[in-house]
Design an enzyme around this catalytic site. Structure first.
Site, short mmCIF file in Angstrom:
data_model
loop_
_atom_site.label_atom_id
_atom_site.label_comp_id
_atom_site.label_asym_id
_atom_site.label_seq_id
_atom_site.Cartn_x
_atom_site.Cartn_y
_atom_site.Cartn_z
N ASP A 1 12.90 36.68 -24.74
CA ASP A 1 13.79 36.32 -25.95
C ASP A 1 13.82 37.26 -27.22
O ASP A 1 12.86 37.85 -27.65
CB ASP A 1 14.15 34.85 -26.64
CG ASP A 1 15.65 34.72 -26.67
OD1 ASP A 1 15.80 33.49 -25.60
OD2 ASP A 1 16.18 34.60 -27.42
N ASP B 1 15.21 42.43 -27.15
CA ASP B 1 16.70 42.47 -26.56
C ASP B 1 17.21 43.39 -26.18
O ASP B 1 16.90 44.65 -25.66
CB ASP B 1 17.39 42.81 -28.22
CG ASP B 1 18.85 43.25 -28.65
OD1 ASP B 1 19.61 43.33 -27.36
OD2 ASP B 1 19.10 44.49 -29.32
N TYR C 1 34.15 37.12 -22.65
CA TYR C 1 33.17 36.41 -21.81
C TYR C 1 33.34 36.56 -20.33
O TYR C 1 32.58 36.58 -19.45
CB TYR C 1 33.24 34.65 -22.46
CG TYR C 1 31.53 33.70 -21.57
CD1 TYR C 1 30.64 34.30 -21.85
CD2 TYR C 1 32.44 32.88 -20.38
CE1 TYR C 1 30.05 33.27 -21.79
CE2 TYR C 1 30.85 32.63 -20.22
CZ TYR C 1 30.10 33.02 -20.59
OH TYR C 1 28.63 31.76 -19.80
N LYS D 1 31.43 38.48 -17.30
CA LYS D 1 30.18 37.61 -16.21
C LYS D 1 31.28 37.84 -14.72
O LYS D 1 30.62 37.83 -13.90
CB LYS D 1 30.39 35.70 -16.20
CG LYS D 1 30.18 36.13 -18.13
CD LYS D 1 28.51 35.98 -18.25
CE LYS D 1 28.04 35.40 -18.88
NZ LYS D 1 25.91 35.35 -18.89
#
Length: 279
Positions: A37, A63, A155, A159
């Site tokens: 993370d 990252d 978004y 996706k």
């Protein structure tokens, strides 16, 4: 993959949410888990909690939008455990709003870098290693139910790209006779802090577009807080890996909405949206 005991998993976006849920489920299955993370404090806190519960885990700050970081993640995994059997390209953010043209180029660059290029970096760096090992292996790409419904602006666009990429890689792996397999995870409402992604927004992307008119972010947070637990999602992922199942649809109440969209595509109809299912 029948037996996960002792196998090595790498999870991005593992400090919280679905990533942490997968880490807990993998640890319970006897796996050794690399948690990655970019939130340093949260990552180390989650790692300590899992380790105190008896899990064999290792933390690597990375990252996913930076290929050098993902390369470093792979190197750290091999140095620690000597192999990688499961890769979860899970790190993701929510950015931008409606109408989509009000989103800034900074919004686009940030979300594309994490949600799409993060997955691309994971494949390009880890998949050759997994193929070279000559063992059973599995990739899990976190997309979203939004990818299958349309109408979710930035978004949803990222996706949907993850779903398309995952499908292509599935065909390449199976058609080429390679051992790794792949799943795409398309969850619905899960109890995560997805609407607080701005806490990790890089300073190089300062210009954020406005939120949609009338959108109540506090109400959205409360709705998601009542969603499925990340741990339950993690358990469904473990089952999908066992079954080598490509589509992981965790919320069956959305299947009618997917069918509605597919019928419109096949019929050549203009798109319309159904109201969301009640929780």
């Amino acid at each position: 993959m029948d037996d996960l005991q002792g196998k090595v998993a790498v999870i991005t976006g593992a400090a919280s949410g679905i990533g942490r849920g997968m880490a807990e489920a993998f640890a319970d299955a006897g796996m050794r888990v690399v948690l990655s993370d970019l939130e340093v404090d949260a990552l180390h806190a989650t790692t300590a909690e899992l380790r105190n519960a008896g899990a064999d885990v290792h933390a690597v700050v990375a990252d996913v939008s930076a290929p050098d970081d993902v390369t470093g993640l792979a190197e750290a995994t091999l140095e620690k455990y000597g192999a990688v059997h499961v890769l979860c390209n899970n790190a993701g953010i929510y950015s931008g709003g409606r109408p989509s043209w009000d989103s800034t180029l900074d919004d686009w660059e940030w979300i594309l870098g994490v949600n799409l290029m993060g997955v691309v970096h994971g494949h390009s760096i880890f998949l050759p290693i997994m193929i070279e090992q000559g063992e059973e292996a599995h990739i899990v790409n976190t997309a979203s139910i939004a990818a299958l419904l349309g109408g979710s602006s930035l978004y949803g666009a990222t996706k949907a790209a993850v779903v398309a990429l995952s499908e292509t890689i599935h065909h390449e792996l199976v058609g080429g006779g390679f051992k790794p397999r792949i799943s795409v995870l398309c969850p619905g409402v899960v109890a995560t802090n997805i609407f607080d992604a701005e806490r990790n927004r890089p300073t190089r992307f300062p210009e954020a577009g406005p939120r949609p008119d009338g959108w109540d972010i506090d109400a959205a947070r409360k709705e998601f807080a009542l969603g499925t637990s990340p741990r339950a999602i993690g358990e469904q992922v473990v089952q999908a890996i066992h079954e080598e199942r490509f589509y992981v649809l965790t919320h069956p109440e959305w299947k009618g909405h997917i069918e509605h969209r597919m019928k419109q595509i096949l019929n050549g109809d203009n798109p319309t949206q159904l109201p969301p299912p009640t929780m």
